[in-house]
Write an enzyme that holds these catalytic residues in place. Sequence first.
Site, mmCIF file in Angstrom:
data_model
loop_
_atom_site.group_PDB
_atom_site.id
_atom_site.type_symbol
_atom_site.label_atom_id
_atom_site.label_comp_id
_atom_site.label_asym_id
_atom_site.label_seq_id
_atom_site.Cartn_x
_atom_site.Cartn_y
_atom_site.Cartn_z
ATOM 1 N N ASP A 187 -1.089 -12.056 -3.761
ATOM 2 C CA ASP A 187 -1.268 -10.331 -4.219
ATOM 3 C C ASP A 187 0.012 -10.093 -5.172
ATOM 4 O O ASP A 187 0.974 -10.142 -4.956
ATOM 5 C CB ASP A 187 -0.840 -9.827 -2.799
ATOM 6 C CG ASP A 187 -1.461 -8.421 -2.573
ATOM 7 O OD1 ASP A 187 -2.291 -8.044 -3.571
ATOM 8 O OD2 ASP A 187 -1.324 -7.663 -1.450
ATOM 9 N N ASP B 57 1.113 -8.651 0.009
ATOM 10 C CA ASP B 57 2.424 -8.095 -0.159
ATOM 11 C C ASP B 57 2.702 -7.217 0.824
ATOM 12 O O ASP B 57 3.992 -7.031 1.182
ATOM 13 C CB ASP B 57 2.583 -7.250 -1.634
ATOM 14 C CG ASP B 57 1.876 -5.955 -1.705
ATOM 15 O OD1 ASP B 57 0.870 -5.821 -0.675
ATOM 16 O OD2 ASP B 57 1.887 -5.135 -2.474
ATOM 17 N N SER B 58 1.887 -7.436 1.878
ATOM 18 C CA SER B 58 2.296 -6.822 3.250
ATOM 19 C C SER B 58 3.462 -7.473 4.068
ATOM 20 O O SER B 58 4.066 -7.160 4.845
ATOM 21 C CB SER B 58 0.873 -6.767 4.266
ATOM 22 O OG SER B 58 0.396 -8.006 4.062
ATOM 23 N N LYS C 93 -4.875 -10.698 -6.485
ATOM 24 C CA LYS C 93 -5.482 -9.317 -6.069
ATOM 25 C C LYS C 93 -4.669 -8.479 -6.581
ATOM 26 O O LYS C 93 -3.364 -8.654 -6.573
ATOM 27 C CB LYS C 93 -5.533 -9.326 -4.470
ATOM 28 C CG LYS C 93 -5.816 -7.811 -4.169
ATOM 29 C CD LYS C 93 -6.234 -7.748 -2.843
ATOM 30 C CE LYS C 93 -4.859 -7.491 -1.780
ATOM 31 N NZ LYS C 93 -4.213 -6.120 -2.273
ATOM 32 N N GLU D 49 -4.010 -3.707 -6.897
ATOM 33 C CA GLU D 49 -4.538 -2.526 -6.638
ATOM 34 C C GLU D 49 -4.846 -1.379 -7.865
ATOM 35 O O GLU D 49 -4.308 -1.668 -8.661
ATOM 36 C CB GLU D 49 -3.448 -1.710 -5.568
ATOM 37 C CG GLU D 49 -2.938 -2.854 -4.395
ATOM 38 C CD GLU D 49 -1.938 -2.016 -3.461
ATOM 39 O OE1 GLU D 49 -1.642 -0.934 -3.793
ATOM 40 O OE2 GLU D 49 -1.361 -2.517 -2.568
ATOM 41 N N GLU E 156 -10.014 -0.636 1.461
ATOM 42 C CA GLU E 156 -9.100 -0.315 2.775
ATOM 43 C C GLU E 156 -9.013 1.283 3.426
ATOM 44 O O GLU E 156 -9.048 2.159 2.300
ATOM 45 C CB GLU E 156 -7.575 -0.743 2.262
ATOM 46 C CG GLU E 156 -6.572 -0.497 3.549
ATOM 47 C CD GLU E 156 -5.430 -1.022 3.013
ATOM 48 O OE1 GLU E 156 -5.122 -2.042 2.188
ATOM 49 O OE2 GLU E 156 -4.289 -0.647 4.246
HETATM 50 O O1 KIV Z 1 -1.202 -6.835 1.482
HETATM 51 C C1 KIV Z 1 -1.940 -7.037 2.136
HETATM 52 O O2 KIV Z 1 -1.895 -7.716 3.394
HETATM 53 C C2 KIV Z 1 -3.210 -6.416 1.649
HETATM 54 C C3 KIV Z 1 -4.301 -6.387 2.756
HETATM 55 C C4 KIV Z 1 -4.124 -5.356 3.715
HETATM 56 C C5 KIV Z 1 -5.690 -6.068 2.125
HETATM 57 O O3 KIV Z 1 -3.217 -5.916 0.760
#
Ligand code: KIV
Length: 295
Positions: free
Chosen positions: A97, A58-59, A127, A129, A196
Amino acid sequence: MSTVSPQANNDSTRKKITPLTFRQKKEQGEPITMLTAYDYPIAMALDRAGIDSILVGDSLGMVVLGYENTLPVTMEDMLHHCRAVARGAKHPLLIGDMPFMSYQVSVEQAVLNAGRFLQEGGMDAVKLEGGHARISAIQAIVEAGIPVIGHLGLTPQSVHQLGGFHPQARSAQTAKKLLEDALQLEGAGCFSLVLESIPAHLAEFVSRRLSIATIGIGAGAGCDGQVLVTHDLLGLFDRFTPKFVKKYADLHTEIQRALNAYIAEVQAKSFPAQEHTVEMADDEWEAFVQQADQK
Ligand code: KIV
């Protein structure tokens, strides 16, 4: 039904990476490589380079969509980019994510949204958090047959609670809490764990305690694998670079140079040149001019 079209990268000698590969690599002490991708060309490049795993992070909210943080990213944003990545990459383990508010509200919503990453996004795993507060959601997603990777330490979706993008778990008490959360995530069925921006000693300690593979970002060399945001590594995103990023290229400067050259050449009428131009046979041209003149 999956909307992902046939794969672009057809190297039949390479095997598809799975969560089992992560476990085997950890057992053999072989580092796992992971990078982010958000589109088809970068996914293809990563697959060709032999990356083990691609995270559609989600970056993308920050490095592709231009938001200040990851909070505005939606399920629809994520699925759109996941589909593009899935079309470009065949061999790496593809991880979607889960965005802010897609798994926090209820366990049922978390399972449904995780399922969408596989059904509509072409991902192999998801993934999410957080630590103990996410255990019931993780258990339910895993029970639905969906592989889950956890994420502890600096969790960007909690940026307001954390007071910014700062390193985490630097006191004995918060380090202990992180270790407890990591053990709980492993117990809940996560096949891997992103760590992280935490102290390297702690990341190594946690990695040794867990049987699942840890993937570090800003967590030192003692993790079982490493992940970076590809836009940071390529020097494509110059708004802000975390301390833990190593820039392997400076594409931002290279893109700027190419764009300046294009603008200058168009203005000077030196582009397009002869070799960039389509022509027609002289007799066809003359016939055309004659006909056009008659009218
Ligand atoms: O969103 C993302 O790219 C991430 C990575 C930095 C692990 O969560």
